[in-house]
Design a protein around this motif. Structure first.
Motif, PDB file in Angstrom:
ATOM      1  N   PHE A 237      38.318  40.175  44.596  1.00 38.16           N
ATOM      2  CA  PHE A 237      38.530  41.139  43.523  1.00 38.16           C
ATOM      3  C   PHE A 237      38.937  40.484  42.203  1.00 38.16           C
ATOM      4  O   PHE A 237      38.509  40.911  41.135  1.00 38.16           O
ATOM      5  N   LEU A 238      39.767  39.459  42.259  1.00 35.64           N
ATOM      6  CA  LEU A 238      40.191  38.804  41.014  1.00 35.64           C
ATOM      7  C   LEU A 238      39.004  38.160  40.305  1.00 35.64           C
ATOM      8  O   LEU A 238      38.898  38.221  39.076  1.00 35.64           O
ATOM      9  N   ILE A 239      38.102  37.574  41.060  1.00 38.69           N
ATOM     10  CA  ILE A 239      36.881  37.001  40.469  1.00 38.69           C
ATOM     11  C   ILE A 239      36.017  38.125  39.893  1.00 38.69           C
ATOM     12  O   ILE A 239      35.471  37.990  38.795  1.00 38.69           O
ATOM     13  N   PHE A 240      35.899  39.218  40.618  1.00 35.60           N
ATOM     14  CA  PHE A 240      35.118  40.368  40.154  1.00 35.60           C
ATOM     15  C   PHE A 240      35.666  40.857  38.809  1.00 35.60           C
ATOM     16  O   PHE A 240      34.918  41.046  37.849  1.00 35.60           O
ATOM     17  N   LYS A 241      36.988  41.047  38.733  1.00 37.01           N
ATOM     18  CA  LYS A 241      37.603  41.500  37.478  1.00 37.01           C
ATOM     19  C   LYS A 241      37.376  40.493  36.358  1.00 37.01           C
ATOM     20  O   LYS A 241      37.130  40.875  35.210  1.00 37.01           O
ATOM     21  N   GLU A 242      37.457  39.224  36.677  1.00 39.82           N
ATOM     22  CA  GLU A 242      37.239  38.183  35.668  1.00 39.82           C
ATOM     23  C   GLU A 242      35.798  38.242  35.132  1.00 39.82           C
ATOM     24  O   GLU A 242      35.573  38.148  33.929  1.00 39.82           O
ATOM     25  N   LEU A 243      34.846  38.409  36.020  1.00 46.64           N
ATOM     26  CA  LEU A 243      33.441  38.509  35.595  1.00 46.64           C
ATOM     27  C   LEU A 243      33.184  39.764  34.760  1.00 46.64           C
ATOM     28  O   LEU A 243      32.371  39.740  33.834  1.00 46.64           O
ATOM     29  N   LEU A 244      33.885  40.832  35.076  1.00 48.01           N
ATOM     30  CA  LEU A 244      33.703  42.077  34.324  1.00 48.01           C
ATOM     31  C   LEU A 244      34.218  41.985  32.887  1.00 48.01           C
ATOM     32  O   LEU A 244      33.840  42.798  32.042  1.00 48.01           O
ATOM     33  N   LYS A 245      35.036  40.992  32.603  1.00 46.82           N
ATOM     34  CA  LYS A 245      35.506  40.810  31.217  1.00 46.82           C
ATOM     35  C   LYS A 245      34.347  40.498  30.269  1.00 46.82           C
ATOM     36  O   LYS A 245      34.444  40.736  29.065  1.00 46.82           O
ATOM     37  N   PHE A 246      33.261  39.951  30.801  1.00 48.38           N
ATOM     38  CA  PHE A 246      32.105  39.589  29.980  1.00 48.38           C
ATOM     39  C   PHE A 246      31.086  40.721  29.876  1.00 48.38           C
ATOM     40  O   PHE A 246      30.071  40.588  29.203  1.00 48.38           O
TER      41      PHE A 246
ATOM     42  N   GLY B   8      36.287  38.281  52.000  1.00 47.35           N
ATOM     43  CA  GLY B   8      37.447  38.178  51.123  1.00 47.35           C
ATOM     44  C   GLY B   8      38.487  39.241  51.416  1.00 47.35           C
ATOM     45  O   GLY B   8      38.189  40.281  52.004  1.00 47.35           O
ATOM     46  N   PRO B   9      39.714  39.019  50.961  1.00 49.16           N
ATOM     47  CA  PRO B   9      40.833  39.895  51.315  1.00 49.16           C
ATOM     48  C   PRO B   9      40.869  41.238  50.576  1.00 49.16           C
ATOM     49  O   PRO B   9      41.633  42.119  50.959  1.00 49.16           O
ATOM     50  N   GLN B  10      40.083  41.413  49.529  1.00 48.49           N
ATOM     51  CA  GLN B  10      40.169  42.640  48.735  1.00 48.49           C
ATOM     52  C   GLN B  10      38.831  43.380  48.684  1.00 48.49           C
ATOM     53  O   GLN B  10      38.421  43.884  47.641  1.00 48.49           O
ATOM     54  N   SER B  11      38.187  43.472  49.832  1.00 47.38           N
ATOM     55  CA  SER B  11      36.891  44.139  49.899  1.00 47.38           C
ATOM     56  C   SER B  11      36.968  45.608  49.491  1.00 47.38           C
ATOM     57  O   SER B  11      36.093  46.109  48.791  1.00 47.38           O
ATOM     58  N   LYS B  12      38.017  46.277  49.931  1.00 48.67           N
ATOM     59  CA  LYS B  12      38.175  47.688  49.564  1.00 48.67           C
ATOM     60  C   LYS B  12      38.201  47.834  48.045  1.00 48.67           C
ATOM     61  O   LYS B  12      37.498  48.675  47.480  1.00 48.67           O
ATOM     62  N   ASP B  13      38.969  47.014  47.376  1.00 46.92           N
ATOM     63  CA  ASP B  13      39.069  47.089  45.918  1.00 46.92           C
ATOM     64  C   ASP B  13      37.715  46.821  45.260  1.00 46.92           C
ATOM     65  O   ASP B  13      37.364  47.469  44.278  1.00 46.92           O
ATOM     66  N   CYS B  14      36.984  45.862  45.801  1.00 43.34           N
ATOM     67  CA  CYS B  14      35.660  45.559  45.241  1.00 43.34           C
ATOM     68  C   CYS B  14      34.700  46.734  45.427  1.00 43.34           C
ATOM     69  O   CYS B  14      33.976  47.104  44.493  1.00 43.34           O
ATOM     70  N   LEU B  15      34.687  47.318  46.612  1.00 45.11           N
ATOM     71  CA  LEU B  15      33.816  48.472  46.863  1.00 45.11           C
ATOM     72  C   LEU B  15      34.195  49.657  45.981  1.00 45.11           C
ATOM     73  O   LEU B  15      33.321  50.318  45.408  1.00 45.11           O
ATOM     74  N   LEU B  16      35.492  49.925  45.859  1.00 46.29           N
ATOM     75  CA  LEU B  16      35.934  51.050  45.036  1.00 46.29           C
ATOM     76  C   LEU B  16      35.626  50.805  43.555  1.00 46.29           C
ATOM     77  O   LEU B  16      35.252  51.732  42.832  1.00 46.29           O
ATOM     78  N   MET B  17      35.762  49.568  43.107  1.00 46.64           N
ATOM     79  CA  MET B  17      35.404  49.233  41.726  1.00 46.64           C
ATOM     80  C   MET B  17      33.897  49.403  41.521  1.00 46.64           C
ATOM     81  O   MET B  17      33.470  49.925  40.488  1.00 46.64           O
ATOM     82  N   GLY B  18      33.103  48.979  42.491  1.00 45.73           N
ATOM     83  CA  GLY B  18      31.663  49.171  42.402  1.00 45.73           C
ATOM     84  C   GLY B  18      31.304  50.643  42.273  1.00 45.73           C
ATOM     85  O   GLY B  18      30.489  51.026  41.434  1.00 45.73           O
ATOM     86  N   ARG B  19      31.939  51.456  43.076  1.00 49.44           N
ATOM     87  CA  ARG B  19      31.699  52.912  43.012  1.00 49.44           C
ATOM     88  C   ARG B  19      32.112  53.472  41.647  1.00 49.44           C
ATOM     89  O   ARG B  19      31.396  54.269  41.041  1.00 49.44           O
TER      90      ARG B  19
END
Length: 174
Positions: free
Chosen positions: A15-24, A42-53
């Motif tokens: 999730f932290l990488i996902f958030k970092e990439l979304l800054k661009f 990864g440990p934050q799959s739920k957060d990644c899926l919910l962010m994707g949604r």
């Protein structure tokens, strides 16, 4: 249609990488395309899926189905049958992100599926509604690839869109 496209793929619960990439990513300029595999390992799959949604619903992002979204969907529908395969492919981390640490040791596969679906009733439909490809200008976006032996790539099987490997990587692309 926006002038630019911004793609993210294979975050696998980071999730932290996902958030970092979304800054661009600039929603005014970019069509965001998530090319699958936001979950598992990864440990934050739920957060990644919910962010994707959330990005799909609020920003009209395109979120394509990857093989890990498919495995999660299969597990939720047939937990006893798919559990070993799902755990092997990084599902333990996803399950524990939706429930709690140790959940895979504490509950049966069926109990896990029921708990995840009761807490996130939208999840299964959301996963199953993910498109297999997206066409943007002269480009095709897909998680795994297309069947290059077919005269029309649109005739690629749903399985190949999310799973094909060597025949796409080594095939002749016309």
């Amino acid at each position: 249609m926006k002038d630019l496209v911004y793609c993210i793929s294979d975050i696998h619960g980071q999730f932290l990488i996902f958030k970092e990439l979304l800054k661009f990513y600039d929603p005014r300029q970019h069509q965001l395309i998530l090319i699958g595999d936001l979950n598992d390992r990864g440990p934050q799959s739920k957060d990644c899926l919910l962010m994707g949604r959330q990005l799909v619903e609020k920003n009209e992002a395109i979120y394509l189905k990857g093989n890990h979204e498919e495995i999660l969907s299969n597990f939720l529908k047939k937990p006893e049958e798919w559990y070993p395969n799902y755990i092997y492919n990084g599902g333990k981390e996803t399950i524990e992100s939706f429930l709690h640490q140790g959940a895979t040791e504490e509950y049966s596969p069926s109990e896990i599926s029921l708990m995840v679906q009761s807490r996130y009733p939208f999840l299964l439909n959301f996963l199953e509604e993910r498109p297999l490809y997206y066409e943007w200008k002269d480009f095709i976006f897909v998680h795994a690839g297309v069947d290059l032996s077919k005269p029309d790539w649109h005739k690629t099987s749903p399985e190949d869109f999310v799973w094909i490997r060597e025949p796409f990587h080594n095939g002749k692309n016309n």
